[in-house]
Design a protein around this motif. Structure first.
Motif, PDB file in Angstrom:
ATOM      1  N   LEU A  77      30.622  26.985 -19.096  1.00 32.48           N
ATOM      2  CA  LEU A  77      29.952  27.319 -18.322  1.00 32.48           C
ATOM      3  C   LEU A  77      30.765  27.472 -16.866  1.00 32.48           C
ATOM      4  O   LEU A  77      30.828  28.163 -15.938  1.00 32.48           O
ATOM      5  N   GLU A  81      31.589  30.421 -14.349  1.00 35.29           N
ATOM      6  CA  GLU A  81      31.619  30.404 -12.768  1.00 35.29           C
ATOM      7  C   GLU A  81      32.963  30.694 -12.175  1.00 35.29           C
ATOM      8  O   GLU A  81      33.028  31.393 -11.218  1.00 35.29           O
ATOM      9  N   ARG A 137      20.123  31.802 -20.908  1.00 37.06           N
ATOM     10  CA  ARG A 137      21.085  32.304 -21.524  1.00 37.06           C
ATOM     11  C   ARG A 137      20.769  33.902 -21.671  1.00 37.06           C
ATOM     12  O   ARG A 137      21.759  34.680 -21.564  1.00 37.06           O
ATOM     13  N   TRP A 176      24.440  34.034 -11.451  1.00 33.84           N
ATOM     14  CA  TRP A 176      24.903  33.426 -12.555  1.00 33.84           C
ATOM     15  C   TRP A 176      24.876  31.740 -12.168  1.00 33.84           C
ATOM     16  O   TRP A 176      24.629  31.108 -13.230  1.00 33.84           O
ATOM     17  N   GLU A 180      23.024  28.869 -14.587  1.00 34.20           N
ATOM     18  CA  GLU A 180      23.969  27.970 -15.343  1.00 34.20           C
ATOM     19  C   GLU A 180      23.486  26.521 -14.917  1.00 34.20           C
ATOM     20  O   GLU A 180      23.391  25.621 -15.713  1.00 34.20           O
TER      21      GLU A 180
END
Length: 536
Positions: A77, A81, A137, A176, A180
């Motif tokens: 993750l 990012e 997800r 995003w 996350e």
């Protein structure tokens, strides 16, 4: 939408492993440990008692029979990012070259940024909410795929209209991070979750710096410009592989339905608001088109609020947003977004101003200004990465108050010592550390105190109000600078000083709002208060 937070629910007898995986307590504003026999009473409720459901499976895996360590998942993750930051920063030094390639003016290239901002404003709440319903997800895959298609449009299109379509498709970049954070909090809580969120935000900022540096270096190699623009597509393609094969799905689902009309109204409200605010800087606040756009925004927003308050499954649960537990961090995010994002352009113009012409500034070259900005950004990365360690001593509210006070102290230095370069450097250091702590701690806090089935949308709202604060701040500060004229027909130092004073006032309001936040040593009381607010 009526729902209850996780309370007692000893319905995990179906599987001891499932109980361990899905019943861990969500730690709210501090550090507390529950005895093992109490964990089930504070875990996620069974789908039979609430509108929260859990997917089956107790292990952490990307596919049946393929276990995966939690630290590896967080690492994947972090790369996602980093990619988000890289793509956002990559285009910044290329605006001039992109204008020449497409044969457009400098004024036209502003739509390259404006449309991305508008698209982000719409995508954040929509995809975050859909993530709570259908899986974080799954929505992250959709968002990464949209960005991959968008950057390919930008790279291969010789037509500006197609390039703008590509920029619209890259809007989901901003969602995003909320998705996350929701995935992190689906698996872990407390100090470990805070450290993970801090690393995500830190690497987002590092990605921005890496993207800016990479584009400058690659563009200087003399390669074909299409090849230069393909670099974000390559990085995003790697990110797509990670999301497809290496990131596990979250386990908790909201049983809410999709409020299509609510999402449509929210998107229209956000778009008209941002268009109106950006128009203030270009055409002035008295411009008919600006006033008409803002009036349309007010009408749409009022109608949207009425609809959301009446529907059973709203796109945005206004009762949750306005609850005593949630409104302090949301208001604080708006206020510090006004300061942090609204003053970015102003800081650059102040440093570049020539004192022999306007009586202030330092006549710094763009390269030196970029170096100072990079230093501030790096300090923000460090502060975002370490806020969880500070929170062990001060608590989450203490970290947030510390960050706000550091930012305010730096602005005070600018008000009284703006002509001393050493004081400007001190401001950069204080602001970098202070805003970095806020960037890391605020979304982590929102994720901790939100209902388990609304972590995605709760964090998405945080991102949206922070961005909205930056838009409001930029518009207001632009009007202030344009309203006062100095000796060289530009903004006077008094207008800059007024902007800094307003920023200090905004941070003072931020302190007040944070003082209304419940003490992080009483997590159970905080949960009960939120339940009471939502039940009204």
């Amino acid at each position: 939408m009526a729902f209850r937070l996780r309370k007692g629910g000893p319905h995990a007898a179906d599987s001891a492993a499932a109980t361990r995986a899905h019943s861990q307590p969500r730690r709210f504003l501090g550090h507390f440990n529950l005895p093992s026999d109490e964990q089930g009473q504070h875990g996620r409720k069974d789908a039979r008692e609430t509108n929260v459901s859990s997917t089956k499976g107790s292990g952490l895996s990307i596919a049946p029979g393929i276990p995966l360590k939690l630290s590896a998942v967080v690492g994947f993750l972090i790369f996602v990012e980093f990619t988000s930051g890289f793509v956002q920063g990559y285009y910044l030094p290329l605006y001039g070259a992109l204008s020449q390639r497409l044969g457009i003016s400098d004024a036209d290239i502003t739509w390259f940024v404006t449309l991305w901002t508008l698209s982000s404003a719409v995508c954040i709440p929509v995809l975050a909410k859909l993530g709570d319903i259908f899986g974080h997800r799954r929505m992250l895959r959709v968002a990464v795929l949209a960005v991959l298609v968008g950057v390919c449009f930008v790279a291969f299109s010789g037509n500006y209209a197609l390039v703008l379509i590509g920029r619209i498709l890259t809007g989901p970049l901003s969602v995003w991070l909320p998705l996350e954070i929701a995935m992190v909090h689906d698996r872990i809580s407390g100090d470990r979750a805070r450290r993970s969120v801090g690393l995500l935000i830190s690497f987002l900022t590092i990605g921005v710096i890496a993207g800016m540096l990479a584009s400058g270096v690659i563009a200087g190699l003399g390669w074909n410009f299409t090849t230069v623009l393909l670099v974000p597509a390559i990085v995003t393609g790697l990110c797509m592989i990670v999301v497809l094969f290496l990131v596990p799905e979250s386990t908790v689902r909201s049983k809410s339905t999709v409020d299509y009309l609510g999402f449509l109204g929210l998107g229209a409200s956000m778009v008209t608001m941002l268009l109106g605010l950006s128009g203030i800087q270009k055409f002035g606040i008295s411009s008919p088109q600006v006033l008409l756009t803002l009036f349309a925004c007010v009408v749409i927003t009022v109608a949207w609020v009425f609809w959301e308050s009446k529907t059973s499954c709203p796109a945005i649960d206004l009762k949750l947003v306005c609850s005593r537990l949630m409104w302090p961090p949301y208001l604080s995010a708006f206020l510090y977004g006004t300061v942090m994002l609204g003053t970015q352009t102003i800081g650059t113009t102040f440093l570049a101003a020539k004192p022999e012409e306007v009586g202030f500034g330092f006549a710094l070259a763009p390269g030196l200004i970029s170096l100072l900005s990079a230093g501030l950004t790096l300090l923000s990365c460090i502060a975002a990465a370490i806020f969880a360690y500070v929170a062990r001593v001060t608590g989450m509210r203490g970290v947030l108050l510390l960050g706000v006070c550091l930012g305010a102290a730096g602005l005070l230095l600018l008000v009284f010592f703006h002509d001393v370069f050493a004081m400007v450097i001190a401001y950069q250091c204080l602001a970098g550390l202070g805003f970095g702590m806020l960037m890391g701690a605020m979304p982590a806090l929102v994720a901790e105190i939100s209902p388990v089935d609304q972590t995605g949308i709760a964090t998405g709202i945080y991102n949206s109000v922070k961005t909205l604060g930056g838009a409001v701040g930029g518009a207001v500060f632009g009007v202030i600078l344009a309203s006062t004229v100095g000796p060289a027909q530009g903004a006077s130092i008094d207008s800059y000083r007024l902007v800094w004073i307003i920023c200090i006032a905004a941070l003072a309001l931020c302190v007040i709002s944070l003082l209304f936040m419940r003490n992080d040593k009483a997590p159970q009381a905080a949960k009960q208060a939120l339940e009471t607010d939502l039940a009204r």
